[in-house]
Design a protein around this motif. Sequence first.
Motif, PDB file in Angstrom:
ATOM      1  N   ASN A  81      15.179   7.899   8.442  1.00  0.00           N
ATOM      2  CA  ASN A  81      15.513   9.235   7.920  1.00  0.00           C
ATOM      3  C   ASN A  81      16.401  10.012   8.897  1.00  0.00           C
ATOM      4  N   PHE A 119      10.474   4.074  -2.276  1.00  0.00           N
ATOM      5  CA  PHE A 119      10.593   2.610  -2.370  1.00  0.00           C
ATOM      6  C   PHE A 119       9.242   2.001  -2.777  1.00  0.00           C
ATOM      7  N   LEU A 120       8.177   2.465  -2.114  1.00  0.00           N
ATOM      8  CA  LEU A 120       6.844   1.898  -2.393  1.00  0.00           C
ATOM      9  C   LEU A 120       6.410   2.176  -3.828  1.00  0.00           C
ATOM     10  N   ARG A 161       5.818   4.315   9.620  1.00  0.00           N
ATOM     11  CA  ARG A 161       5.612   2.941   9.145  1.00  0.00           C
ATOM     12  C   ARG A 161       6.865   2.116   9.350  1.00  0.00           C
ATOM     13  N   THR A 214      14.104  -2.816  -4.501  1.00  0.00           N
ATOM     14  CA  THR A 214      14.613  -2.057  -3.358  1.00  0.00           C
ATOM     15  C   THR A 214      15.002  -0.636  -3.776  1.00  0.00           C
ATOM     16  N   PHE A 215      15.168   0.219  -2.779  1.00  0.00           N
ATOM     17  CA  PHE A 215      15.556   1.595  -3.115  1.00  0.00           C
ATOM     18  C   PHE A 215      16.523   2.162  -2.074  1.00  0.00           C
ATOM     19  N   TYR A 216      17.517   2.875  -2.555  1.00  0.00           N
ATOM     20  CA  TYR A 216      18.292   3.709  -1.644  1.00  0.00           C
ATOM     21  C   TYR A 216      18.705   4.967  -2.397  1.00  0.00           C
ATOM     22  N   ASN A 262       1.922   5.139   0.518  1.00  0.00           N
ATOM     23  CA  ASN A 262       1.528   6.275   1.344  1.00  0.00           C
ATOM     24  C   ASN A 262       0.868   7.278   0.402  1.00  0.00           C
ATOM     25  N   PHE A 320      20.956   3.566   4.482  1.00  0.00           N
ATOM     26  CA  PHE A 320      20.210   2.307   4.344  1.00  0.00           C
ATOM     27  C   PHE A 320      19.665   2.105   2.936  1.00  0.00           C
ATOM     28  N   GLU A 321      19.500   0.849   2.595  1.00  0.00           N
ATOM     29  CA  GLU A 321      18.738   0.487   1.396  1.00  0.00           C
ATOM     30  C   GLU A 321      17.409  -0.072   1.894  1.00  0.00           C
ATOM     31  N   ILE A 322      16.300   0.504   1.411  1.00  0.00           N
ATOM     32  CA  ILE A 322      14.989   0.036   1.874  1.00  0.00           C
ATOM     33  C   ILE A 322      14.662  -1.270   1.137  1.00  0.00           C
ATOM     34  N   LEU A 323      14.394  -2.304   1.894  1.00  0.00           N
ATOM     35  CA  LEU A 323      14.089  -3.604   1.278  1.00  0.00           C
ATOM     36  C   LEU A 323      12.598  -3.908   1.307  1.00  0.00           C
ATOM     37  N   ASP A 374       9.742  10.679   1.015  1.00  0.00           N
ATOM     38  CA  ASP A 374      11.011  10.220   1.593  1.00  0.00           C
ATOM     39  C   ASP A 374      11.381   8.867   0.967  1.00  0.00           C
ATOM     40  N   SER A 375      12.483   8.300   1.449  1.00  0.00           N
ATOM     41  CA  SER A 375      12.988   7.074   0.818  1.00  0.00           C
ATOM     42  C   SER A 375      11.978   5.939   0.850  1.00  0.00           C
ATOM     43  N   SER A 376      11.249   5.806   1.958  1.00  0.00           N
ATOM     44  CA  SER A 376      10.317   4.671   2.003  1.00  0.00           C
ATOM     45  C   SER A 376       9.122   4.911   1.084  1.00  0.00           C
ATOM     46  N   GLU A 399      25.555  16.293   3.780  1.00  0.00           N
ATOM     47  CA  GLU A 399      24.943  15.131   3.115  1.00  0.00           C
ATOM     48  C   GLU A 399      23.423  15.195   3.229  1.00  0.00           C
ATOM     49  N   LEU A 431       0.850  -1.200   0.000  1.00  0.00           N
ATOM     50  CA  LEU A 431       0.000   0.000   0.000  1.00  0.00           C
ATOM     51  C   LEU A 431       0.888   1.254   0.000  1.00  0.00           C
ATOM     52  N   LYS A 491       8.491  -0.086  -6.097  1.00  0.00           N
ATOM     53  CA  LYS A 491       8.051  -1.481  -6.001  1.00  0.00           C
ATOM     54  C   LYS A 491       6.766  -1.683  -6.804  1.00  0.00           C
ATOM     55  N   VAL A 528       8.610  -2.207   3.032  1.00  0.00           N
ATOM     56  CA  VAL A 528       7.861  -1.350   3.956  1.00  0.00           C
ATOM     57  C   VAL A 528       6.673  -2.172   4.434  1.00  0.00           C
TER      58      VAL A 528
END
Lengths: 533, 290
Positions: B81, A90-91, B101, A136-138, A77, B87-90, A85-87, A235, A75, A94, B92
């Motif tokens: 964050n 990532f979603l 989350r 995956t994402f970074y 956000n 980190f690499e997000i694998l 943000d990164s997550s 950074e 799901l 994916k 969520v």
Amino acid sequence: MNIKETIQFVEFNTFYSEYVPLTPYGLLNKNKYTIFSDKEILNAVYNSLENTVSFIKENEFKSAKIENHFKRIALLNSLERRNFDSSDIFLVKKLLVNFKGIDKLLNDTIKKDLQINFSSNELLDFLSPDGENKETFYLSSSYSSKLSIVRKQISEKNKGLAEIKKERLHQIFDELELDFRFRDFIVVPENVVNSFNTELVFKEVYDKTSLVIKPILPKKFFELHKEKESLLEEEHLLEQNALKIISEKIVAEKALIKDYILKIGILDTLFAKARLAIRYDMTKPVLNENGENMEVLNGQYLPLANKCAERGTVYTPLNAKFDTKTIVVTGSNMGGKTMLLKTIGFMQVLTQMGFWIPAKKFKTAVFKNISYIGEDLSEKVEGLSSFGFEIYNLTKAIKDLDSNTLLLIDEFAKTTNSIEAKAIIAAMLKSFSQKEKVSSFVSTHFMELPEFDKVSFYKMKGLDYSAYQKYYNKEKQYSLYERIGLINTFMQYEIIKTSSKDRTYDAIKIADTLGLNDEIIRYTKEYLSGNYD
Amino acid sequence: MNCTLTNHLVNKTTFLVGNKKNAGKTTFLNYALKQVREVVSPAFFTIGIDGESSDLIFNTPKPKVFTEADDFVVTSDLMINKSDALFEILHVFPYKTVLGRLVFAKTLRSGNIELVGSEDNKQLAEIVDYLRNEGKIKTIIIDGAASRTTQVASVKNSYFYYIIKVDQKSVNSDIDKLKVVALISKFTCFKNTDKIKSKSVFEINGALTTSKLALIPEDCEILLVNDFTKIFLDFSQVVELSKRIEINYKTPCQLISFVVILKDIAKGEFEKILKQNKLEESILYNPYEY
């Protein structure tokens, strides 16, 4: 449409729990319990389902791969933002990776039908700066040359810090025999501590007898650390910039991503429905305009059919062709009147939720309202008797009879006096039969109801008493379960056309089968034949 | 390097359970991680946000967890964050906490990370399942919530360390707790599942509490409890009960060892107390001791 009561009455959730979409979007659709009341939409859903069923049958492995992609989708956000943000990213990534995979596997028929077209390769590549479309994402250093430089500098500082620390820990070990390689501190008895060189270790009280010892790192460690801290700040700013650029790209494709989500939800529910259609050998319902000539051929009420299969008992599918829209169903106790109503209700709910039907044929209409009126519903109103509750539900159900309406009325008014109850049922039949848009199924024990135009009478065939009598051993002491089993064995769960004048006296036979004593049975029969003293 | 500890942790899912807040779980986690990294890349996470704001050793803010490159962590997206690590997000997870989350990530660059986890046992089991099946991770260490052991039973094939802080002020109750855990962790798993419905086996649904003792039939030979975390009796009650009946578990949970953190009490004095109470358990003393 509020069909909560009907869903409860037909025990729909026992079937619905087998309907398992695999994505969070499919599950959201499932949980909405959407009832369609537009014939065109429903026909479109059935056709899409037909495409999906054919696809699964012809492409079992591809289908399994598509379902695997479904399982991997999470799901997102909210997309209604400017910064991700990164997550979040990532979603999105994916979702794109998996939707692209699905798009590749689907055939043109489904893609054309649902207008599925993955066209976000550019965004996906941007989210995979290191060249791989991994899930995956970074926040890679490739997003900014400055970021790359700063990260290299941080790594060098980290190396330097580690070396200084390692050197100091070696020194402490050599001089004080304290091993800090795996420990940030050591608890040492006070008497031992006194001999320690205080330039190398830091001491503080632990308890009454011991001190905590921590290594003191050299000044250059802190200088380097300070430099690292300022690099980390830099950074962070560069990362925020990179996130902003990525966010802008995502926002630019927001509409497309939302469309993918919509399509994923639809496709996932279609696959879940198609799996059930294949499992239960279901067929597409046939929709007519207003509910004339409802027809069921080999219709299975799955909540019961599955129970029978589990118990190893015989289930009789429903075969019926109704010639009017106002149907009265009579028959024995335990003869299947309620099951008939449940079967019709179950199939109608399936139809209007866009499922296929576990029947060779189910011809019906699309109803705007589907209501159940009977007992045992949860939404009780305090102070109302069973009869009062039925009247309350009936009043609610017949508020709007100008739209296509299906009424399932199970043994109405059975708890009130039979004369008035029969009169109300007769009045209902008269009223419903005059309404063009109302289809009703009324099960009742009352016999000799008046004949009305456009009202048909059907009865459940009932107990095969002669076959039963040949089998039944009067001398044997049957348990209650054995007696119920006997009734089920010799009950003929079939529906036959009858008239309002038909009289069924299966109740006495059932009472006899269940073990009611001979005297009462005899008196009952005498009473009915008019020889009762 | 503590080889015994490393061997106990590698290729296992291990909970660090404490007898009270600030028992030293997180400090032990940091120690354990340093040992394990010598052999494999571990995954680690915590349960909930248990309000432990300070560390027992220093009475200062809760110890930070340091993550090294190639570690795997589960924490919230906000903490990812905030961290100075990379980190690499694998993955969520669909679970939300007040701090965001939950995210499963691989550490690319070392740094400090604050751990936030789920308090829900079902979610916890799902996270472990994901790590084991999808992440192909074999070594998982979980910083458990204080005074709550039910989490251990929610994950199949898991082990636990019971970290017990023994303070001079509360030595009697601490020893009592140790005695109960030592006793109940020895009860074996019920093997003869065919006999569950037999008259000689009585199964307790849910927790075994004082009020449920009266429900146990006189003629029953085996009392079946789901797992050791469901026993809420004091030491004397467990002893009394185990004298007249065999207590078995449906779900196994294996205690690896007690980790004892002594404060204001000398090791010799504590060992005397253990002897007096006939406790011969496997005990790992504070690994931070001289």
